[in-house]
Write a protein that holds these residues in place. Sequence first.
Motif, PDB file in Angstrom:
ATOM      1  N   ARG A  58      36.642 -66.137 -38.500  1.00 50.59           N
ATOM      2  CA  ARG A  58      38.107 -66.021 -38.520  1.00 50.59           C
ATOM      3  C   ARG A  58      38.557 -65.060 -39.620  1.00 50.59           C
ATOM      4  N   GLN A  62      36.984 -61.888 -36.127  1.00 50.35           N
ATOM      5  CA  GLN A  62      36.031 -61.817 -35.023  1.00 50.35           C
ATOM      6  C   GLN A  62      36.284 -62.975 -34.060  1.00 50.35           C
ATOM      7  N   SER A  63      35.875 -62.803 -32.836  1.00 51.51           N
ATOM      8  CA  SER A  63      36.084 -63.851 -31.846  1.00 51.51           C
ATOM      9  C   SER A  63      35.128 -65.017 -32.094  1.00 51.51           C
TER      10      SER A  63
END
Length: 77
Positions: A58, A62-63
């Motif tokens: 986070r 980033q995913s």
Amino acid sequence: MDNNKQIYNYTVLLEKELDGDYHAFCSILKGCHSQGDSFEEAIDNITEGIELYLESLRADNQSIPREDLITIILGFH
């Protein structure tokens, strides 16, 4: 309580080592490994490791990986 929080579920694998300790890892989160002197300690440690891993993703925008894993447990004699 924040009702907008996303819940993520991950599979964690534990291996009992020869010395009696436990190695825990989450395969979907590459490099997310931990250990413990007992089963309970290994679970606590990998839980903390996953939380920190997700916080890091986070922070870097980033995913968060989603797990689409089908688990089959086979027993043999």
